[in-house]
Enzyme design. Structure first.
Site, PDB file in Angstrom:
ATOM      1  N   HIS A 185       1.028  -1.217  -0.251  1.00 53.20           N
ATOM      2  CA  HIS A 185      -0.101  -0.012  -0.003  1.00 53.20           C
ATOM      3  C   HIS A 185       0.743   1.294  -0.153  1.00 53.20           C
ATOM      4  CE1 HIS A 185      -2.936   2.980   1.261  1.00 53.20           C
ATOM      5  NE2 HIS A 185      -3.759   2.331   0.889  1.00 53.20           N
ATOM      6  N   GLU A 199      -4.226   1.699  -7.432  1.00 51.26           N
ATOM      7  CA  GLU A 199      -4.502   3.064  -6.318  1.00 51.26           C
ATOM      8  C   GLU A 199      -3.613   4.128  -6.825  1.00 51.26           C
ATOM      9  OE1 GLU A 199      -6.629   1.506  -2.633  1.00 51.26           O
ATOM     10  OE2 GLU A 199      -4.677   1.664  -2.313  1.00 51.26           O
ATOM     11  N   GLY A 246     -11.287   2.875   1.211  1.00 50.33           N
ATOM     12  CA  GLY A 246     -10.756   3.319   2.488  1.00 50.33           C
ATOM     13  C   GLY A 246     -11.789   3.898   3.035  1.00 50.33           C
TER      14      GLY A 246
HETATM   15  P1  PGA Z   1      -9.856   6.025   0.032  1.00 50.74           P
HETATM   16  O1  PGA Z   1      -8.532   4.968   0.354  1.00 50.74           O
HETATM   17  O2  PGA Z   1     -10.785   5.249  -0.252  1.00 50.74           O
HETATM   18  O3  PGA Z   1      -9.962   6.503   1.350  1.00 50.74           O
HETATM   19  O4  PGA Z   1      -9.192   6.842  -1.001  1.00 50.74           O
HETATM   20  C1  PGA Z   1      -8.203   3.814  -0.497  1.00 50.74           C
HETATM   21  C2  PGA Z   1      -7.054   3.329  -0.134  1.00 50.74           C
HETATM   22  O5  PGA Z   1      -5.962   3.626   0.315  1.00 50.74           O
HETATM   23  O6  PGA Z   1      -6.817   1.855  -0.031  1.00 50.74           O
END
Ligand code: PGA
Length: 247
Positions: free
Chosen positions: A91, A161, A230
């Protein structure tokens, strides 16, 4: 679809964690989608060990070590013992804390050795006009997968991402048409790295500002197999609304 709730460190109270799990179990009875909860490590065993529902659990990270004198590490073996069946690896928030591509590969190997399904996160910092983000994403996937045996590579789920979208509101998320381009590109890179036709079966998820208001458009336009969610996953109402948008 596969919907992974990445609770990050948003959920610090065990009471809140229990209530989110209960809500997800209820949700899982009303949807055909697969829900996976990536809970904070200290809560995992208490939430996951006696779980008999369709909801599955993930570790948010695993150690690049395998036990012994390693103060503070949570190894893949511990995550499995606590009830996880998936592990998020690489991540961007872990990469920002020091995980290099080499460390990411080590973590993938440890997760695979314990039969945890790795969710490998990749994504560019900036969507530049020259298109360098494409080469960046290719490099991240290649660096992580190259050292792995062909059979191991095909077990990995990719979560695309882009860093510039993470933590933002839906209107700052990726444009569905740009996500089409990215998923096609990622599948092309995977086709070069995965054996035979296994890349056709590889799962590619999207994460970064996925909210109830944009999830449907992203799912309908792009060929994604699910989402890594997230901030919208740590509120019962918004997570339920998001999953319902997909039915
Ligand atoms: P977010 O995070 O949905 O808050 O943008 C996604 C993630 O970092 O896995």
């Amino acid at each position: 679809m596969l919907i992974i709730a990445n609770w990050k460190a948003y959920v610090e109270s065990f009471e809140k964690a229990k209530s989110l799990v209960a809500a997800s179990k209820k949700l899982s009875r009303a949807t055909e989608h697969d829900l996976v909860l990536a809970t904070p490590a200290p809560f995992l065993a208490a939430l996951a060990l006696k779980n008999k529902s369709r909801v599955a659990f993930a570790a948010q990270d695993v150690s690049s070590t395998t036990g012994g004198a390693q103060t503070g590490e949570t190894t893949a073996q511990m995550a499995v013992a606590a009830g996880a069946s998936y592990a998020i690896v690489g991540h961007s928030e872990r990469r920002a804390a020091g995980d290099t591509n080499t460390v990411v590969t080590e973590k993938l190997l440890h997760a695979l050795a314990r039969n945890l399904i790795p969710i490998l996160c990749i994504g560019e910092r900036e969507r530049d006009r020259e298109g360098r983000y494409l080469a960046f994403v290719r490099e991240e996937i290649t660096a992580a997968l190259m050292p792995l045996a062909a059979k191991e590579r095909s077990k990995i789920i990719i979560a695309y991402e882009p860093l510039w979208a993470i933590g933002k509101a839906a209107d700052q998320s990726i444009d569905p048409n740009d996500l089409v381009e990215m998923t096609l590109y990622i599948r092309k890179v995977l086709a070069e790295l995965l054996p035979g036709r296994s890349s056709a079966r590889a799962l590619v998820l999207y994460g970064g500002a996925v909210e109830p208001t944009n999830v449907r458009a992203l799912a309908q336009t792009a060929r994604v197999d699910g989402f890594l969610v997230g901030h919208s996953s740590v509120d019962e109402q918004s997570f339920a609304a998001l999953v319902k948008q997909l039915s």
